[in-house]
Design a protein around this motif. Structure first.
Motif, short mmCIF file in Angstrom:
data_model
loop_
_atom_site.label_atom_id
_atom_site.label_comp_id
_atom_site.label_asym_id
_atom_site.label_seq_id
_atom_site.Cartn_x
_atom_site.Cartn_y
_atom_site.Cartn_z
N ASP A 52 12.96 -14.43 32.18
CA ASP A 52 12.55 -13.06 31.88
C ASP A 52 13.03 -12.13 33.00
O ASP A 52 12.63 -12.27 34.16
N LEU A 53 13.91 -11.18 32.61
CA LEU A 53 14.50 -10.25 33.58
C LEU A 53 14.14 -8.82 33.20
O LEU A 53 14.07 -8.48 32.01
N GLU B 183 21.53 -1.88 38.42
CA GLU B 183 22.44 -2.66 39.26
C GLU B 183 23.88 -2.52 38.77
O GLU B 183 24.81 -2.35 39.58
N ILE B 184 24.07 -2.60 37.44
CA ILE B 184 25.41 -2.44 36.87
C ILE B 184 25.95 -1.04 37.18
O ILE B 184 27.13 -0.87 37.58
N LYS B 185 25.11 -0.04 37.01
CA LYS B 185 25.53 1.34 37.29
C LYS B 185 25.92 1.50 38.75
O LYS B 185 26.96 2.12 39.08
N SER B 186 25.12 0.94 39.64
CA SER B 186 25.41 1.02 41.08
C SER B 186 26.72 0.33 41.42
O SER B 186 27.52 0.86 42.19
N ASP B 187 26.95 -0.87 40.82
CA ASP B 187 28.20 -1.59 41.07
C ASP B 187 29.42 -0.81 40.58
O ASP B 187 30.47 -0.78 41.23
N MET B 188 29.27 -0.18 39.41
CA MET B 188 30.37 0.61 38.86
C MET B 188 30.73 1.78 39.79
O MET B 188 31.90 2.08 40.02
N VAL B 189 29.70 2.42 40.32
CA VAL B 189 29.93 3.57 41.22
C VAL B 189 30.54 3.11 42.53
O VAL B 189 31.49 3.72 43.05
N ASP C 202 19.97 -15.66 30.52
CA ASP C 202 20.55 -16.22 31.74
C ASP C 202 21.06 -15.06 32.59
O ASP C 202 21.80 -14.20 32.10
N SER C 203 20.68 -15.01 33.86
CA SER C 203 21.00 -13.84 34.71
C SER C 203 22.51 -13.63 34.84
O SER C 203 22.99 -12.50 34.78
N LYS C 204 23.28 -14.72 35.02
CA LYS C 204 24.74 -14.58 35.14
C LYS C 204 25.35 -14.10 33.84
O LYS C 204 26.26 -13.25 33.83
N HIS C 205 24.86 -14.65 32.73
CA HIS C 205 25.41 -14.28 31.43
C HIS C 205 25.16 -12.81 31.11
O HIS C 205 26.06 -12.10 30.66
N ILE C 206 23.92 -12.34 31.33
CA ILE C 206 23.60 -10.95 30.98
C ILE C 206 24.37 -9.97 31.86
O ILE C 206 24.83 -8.91 31.39
N LYS C 207 24.56 -10.32 33.12
CA LYS C 207 25.33 -9.43 34.00
C LYS C 207 26.79 -9.34 33.56
O LYS C 207 27.40 -8.26 33.59
N GLN C 208 27.34 -10.47 33.13
CA GLN C 208 28.73 -10.47 32.66
C GLN C 208 28.86 -9.64 31.38
O GLN C 208 29.81 -8.87 31.22
N ILE C 209 27.89 -9.79 30.49
CA ILE C 209 27.91 -9.03 29.23
C ILE C 209 27.79 -7.53 29.50
O ILE C 209 28.57 -6.72 28.96
N CYS D 56 31.52 -12.26 25.20
CA CYS D 56 30.20 -11.62 25.19
C CYS D 56 29.36 -12.09 24.01
O CYS D 56 28.17 -12.40 24.16
N ARG D 57 29.97 -12.15 22.84
CA ARG D 57 29.22 -12.58 21.65
C ARG D 57 28.80 -14.03 21.79
O ARG D 57 27.68 -14.40 21.41
N GLU D 58 29.67 -14.89 22.30
CA GLU D 58 29.32 -16.30 22.48
C GLU D 58 28.18 -16.47 23.49
O GLU D 58 27.28 -17.29 23.29
N LEU D 59 28.22 -15.69 24.56
CA LEU D 59 27.13 -15.75 25.55
C LEU D 59 25.82 -15.28 24.94
O LEU D 59 24.75 -15.83 25.25
N CYS D 60 25.88 -14.25 24.11
CA CYS D 60 24.67 -13.78 23.42
C CYS D 60 24.10 -14.88 22.53
O CYS D 60 22.88 -15.12 22.50
N HIS D 61 24.98 -15.56 21.80
CA HIS D 61 24.54 -16.65 20.92
C HIS D 61 23.84 -17.74 21.72
O HIS D 61 22.82 -18.29 21.28
#
Length: 510
Positions: free
Chosen positions: A372-373, A381-387, A411-418, A480-485
């Motif tokens: 649970d994240l 975090e994604i927005k900050s990394d992009m900037v 999964d924390s790695k999967h959601i960040k990649q997506i 992305c779709r495979e990770l979601c599945h």
């Protein structure tokens, strides 16, 4: 546990037994009436010697037999059984009284209670309750002459009484044995019925969960049952008959024939006959897109293994080319035009390396470990990394949430990649360079302005190696779709004028 239909059959059988018992009681009452009023019986019984209360007893017994017979037809099962149990003891009293009152002991009237005792095993299933009937009959047989004064009484020996009592208990013991056998059979039947009911429920669940559509129908194409998949594929809900175009396909007797439904999906229809006598047929429905997807997964798995091996071999020479090009660029003796050519080589090496990284990632995808994240923290975090990496400015990414405490099981790695892939795609392809991220209910929407895609692009968006960008690899959305599945989520594309929208639907397993 009995089902409703079996309960009805069981209650009908019990009621029929009561009705037969009450009919027997009525016949006995009529026999006693004839015995008391018909001179034809004088050869066996001297009416003048009958006890003075015989006519009153017979009248009472006839009325009682008629009332109980009527009650067994019109009242509930419980009431009819309760009254019949009580009336059994009245039967015993009347029969033994009549045996003494009509001098019928010698004529065999004292044997009539054995029929009542036998009937008690139908009404009473416990041995102790069944034994009440012969016990009461024995007591009445022994004590009736001392309770009622009979003017004329046959000389009845004690051995005769004991023989009658023995007969009463023998019949009772036989009734107990029969009752035990009946109870054992009924218990076995109930257990088997419960097992069968459980198997039926299990079969029902299995059929409903099948990815295949299953329709059970009759010769006249009346639908008996259709699982949810079949309803969705054939666009039927509570329809009585199969669709006409489906009937035409079935009647062509072409097993595996392709049928196109209202949504333009190709379906394989395979009819099968289950039971000709019971007029039952099965229709299996398979969506060709699932079969194609399964074949594609096998091809991708093989391709992934092969690509992984090739990618490792390619990376070494690419690294050498990249290093050499960078050294050339730094050389003071190199002309400016040659430096530009070297920079093109470096850029294309980096692009080739990016493709290799995507292929390797696709082939060695790790097993999901959902936790649970907090969604807000992930997006910030994604927005900050992009900037920080100068991929976007603070104003280019807008985040809207209906609940800042909402969590996602992923999964924390999967959601960040997506999130990274969807964010970079939206910023790269958006007309105004603005990305809106909206979180509502169980959806995360990534929205950017742009013209609508044609149908071919929409159908191929998530296919491997399909890209709308000249420098894209075509693997990002597929991964992305495979990770979601793998994390019990879905990723779909929608167009809501004027926005392209990639919708991530999460926590589907909860």
């Amino acid at each position: 546990m009995l089902n409703d239909q079996d309960k009805i059959k069981f209650h009908k059988l019990e009621r029929r037994n009561l009705q037969i018992l009450n009919l027997f009681r009525l016949f006995v009452a009529l026999y006693f009436f004839a015995l008391a009023h018909n001179s034809s019986f004088n050869a066996f019984h001297e009416i003048t010697t009958f006890h003075h209360n015989v006519n009153l007893t017979v009248a009472f017994y006839i009325v009682c037999a008629l009332m109980v017979a009527v009650i067994s037809y019109v009242s509930s099962q419980v009431d009819a059984t309760r009254i019949s149990k009580f009336t059994l003891f009245v039967d015993l009293f009347v029969m033994i009284y009549m045996a003494y009152a009509t001098n019928g002991i010698s004529q065999g009237l004292a044997i009539l209670p054995v029929l009542v005792i036998g009937s008690s095993s139908i009404l009473y299933r416990r041995a102790a309750n069944i034994l009440l009937a012969p016990t009461l009959a024995s007591i009445l047989l022994l004590t009736m002459p001392s309770m009622v004064s009979f003017a004329s009484l046959d000389d009845i020996t004690q051995s005769s009484k004991l023989l009658h009592i023995l007969a009463y208990f023998v019949i009772a013991l036989l009734g107990i044995r029969q009752s035990m056998s009946y109870t054992s059979t009924l218990s076995m039947y109930r257990a088997q019925s419960k097992t069968i009911s459980g198997l039926e429920n299990l079969n029902q669940i299995i059929i409903e969960k099948l990815s295949q559509g299953v329709v059970i129908y009759q010769n006249d194409h009346v639908i008996v049952h259709a699982n949810q998949t079949a309803k969705e594929l054939l666009n039927i809900d509570d329809d009585i008959f199969l669709p006409q175009d489906v009937i035409e396909v079935i009647e062509n007797n072409a097993d595996g024939q392709v049928y196109q439904n209202a949504d333009n999906n190709n379906l394989y229809l395979r009819p099968a006959l289950i039971d000709e006598e019971q007029n039952i047929h099965l229709l299996f429905i398979e969506d060709s897109s699932f079969l194609k997807k399964a074949a594609q997964q096998l091809n991708l798995a093989s391709l992934g293994k092969m690509s992984s091996s090739i990618a490792h071999e390619i990376r070494n020479p690419l690294a050498a080319i990249n290093t050499a090009s960078e050294l050339l660029i730094e050389s003071p003796d190199l002309k400016e035009q040659d430096k530009e050519i070297s920079q093109i080589i470096v850029n294309n090496v980096l692009r080739a390396n990016s493709i290799i990284e995507d292929i390797l990632q696709m082939s060695r995808r790790s097993t999901a470990d959902p936790k649970d994240l907090l969604i807000k923290a992930l997006l910030e975090e994604i927005k900050s990394d992009m900037v920080m990496q100068k991929q976007a400015t603070i104003t280019q990414i807008e985040i809207e949430m209906d609940d800042t405490d909402k969590t996602i099981s992923f999964d924390s790695k999967h959601i960040k990649q997506i999130l990274w892939n969807l964010t970079t795609n939206a910023l790269k392809h958006g007309e105004d360079g603005i990305l809106k991220i909206k979180v509502k209910d169980q959806h995360i929407d990534f929205m950017n302005k742009g013209k609508a895609f044609d149908e071919e692009k929409i159908n191929n968006l998530f296919e491997p190696f399909f890209t709308t960008h000249s420098r894209g690899t075509g693997l990002g959305l597929h991964i992305c779709r495979e990770l979601c599945h793998d994390n019990h989520a879905k990723l779909n594309y929608l167009y809501d004028e004027p926005y392209h929208m990639f919708r991530l639907t999460f926590n589907l397993s909860k």
